[in-house]
Enzyme design. Sequence first.
Site, short mmCIF file in Angstrom:
data_model
loop_
_atom_site.label_atom_id
_atom_site.label_comp_id
_atom_site.label_asym_id
_atom_site.label_seq_id
_atom_site.Cartn_x
_atom_site.Cartn_y
_atom_site.Cartn_z
N SER A 72 -11.43 -24.73 10.79
CA SER A 72 -12.17 -25.88 10.27
C SER A 72 -11.38 -27.18 10.40
O SER A 72 -11.04 -27.60 11.50
CB SER A 72 -12.58 -25.61 8.83
OG SER A 72 -13.47 -26.57 8.35
N ASP A 106 -14.65 -27.70 13.40
CA ASP A 106 -15.72 -26.80 13.83
C ASP A 106 -17.10 -27.40 13.61
O ASP A 106 -18.11 -26.71 13.76
CB ASP A 106 -15.60 -25.44 13.14
CG ASP A 106 -15.87 -25.49 11.64
OD1 ASP A 106 -15.67 -26.57 11.04
OD2 ASP A 106 -16.26 -24.46 11.06
#
Length: 445
Positions: free
Chosen positions: A102, A243
């Site tokens: 992330s 992401d």
Amino acid sequence: MARKFFGTDGIRGRTNSGIMTAETAMKVGQAAGRHFVRGGHRHRVVIGKDTRLSGYMVESALVAGFTSVGIDVIMTGPLPTPAIALLTREMRADMGVMISASHNLYADNGIKLFGPDGFKLSDAAEAEIERLIETEIPLAPAEKIGRARRIEDARGRYIHAVKDSVASEVRFDGLKVVVDCAHGAAYQVAPSAIWELGADVIALGVNPNGVNINDGVGSTAIEALQARVVEEQAHIGIALDGDADRLIVVDEKGRAVDGDQIMALIATRMHEKGSLRGGGIVSTVMSNLGLERYLASKGLTLERTKVGDRYVLERMKEGGFNIGGEQSGHMIMLDHSTTGDGTVAALRVLTSLVRSKRPASEILHLFDPVPQLLKNVRYSGGAPLENETVKAVIAEAEAELEGKGRLVIRPSGTEPVIRVMAEGDDQSQVEAVVDRVCDAVRAAA
């Protein structure tokens, strides 16, 4: 029971250290494959990743794990997390996997798992996979080992899907938009989707080299985006994370707009059109009290969950809500996606900008946040929140803020840290409350 592998959003850690190794990834593939084998059909998994150098290693290990238990693998290359959720459903796969940490820097990586419905796994499913990881998984006989292949049209499929989230008559002609992709998974698809809808796109963070993801760019480092928006005299700036399931916006004046304000805008517009379900939105305990008060003024509710977009999603499904998210920028719009999708949320914001014919600084600042302060206290062991003195200090702080603010205290799910957050109308009171609780926790740690 404490978890060894899964945290609040899949498995995550520093690569080649601790749990985030090739060996673990292979075992995750074997265990998840075993868990999802149901029926006599040929099983398949869709695997995507962001742009981290370690993605090659983790992808290869997962492929080895899945194929060794007889699962066919479809690899997409770099794509946003919501794209993998989408393709898992579209391709009738039995599961999906996103390789990403992330918003973390490149040295970390992670594994997120999706079921055949495109939703993240439940706690129970993750617990079962954890159990299987530490057992001896039966391997497939030689003639039933899985096959692996890459697909070339995954980007186009996702771009088409996110554009479909916008009404067909909407065009972004005349808008100048700076898009920061964090050198991450959306570096090709997000600028393309926005450009195809007519905007003049200035792209940042679109030159990944394996080690620059989230480094001075993206939703957690928006200074470069703020400067570029002002320099280019752009109408708006869009920042995604590694992401691309998070969105932070910068208005034409260079001011940051967090997830709370974005949710306020989206919920208001949908309420006006009669398309908002559930009577409000779902967010976490970290969302600002100002958002809650704003929604109440519109006759809408804010339902809070513990931190983590998966918990937001669970409550949305239970309560029939179609909008939810987090202050950090996760935006879940169940009419269009089964998980947070920063690009879809960005298109929704741009649509509001076009339709309102007003500047971003007006439509994206719908309420004044109350003063909010978050501090982290690291501890070496034990359970400081079980200490009687700490409990007493927390109770006093809650009583002091009652009716004027909130106190939220939670242990981190990934490190020995207690997070102490308070908010209220009085800045000095908020600071004093947080400091008192932090001091008590430190003394007990």
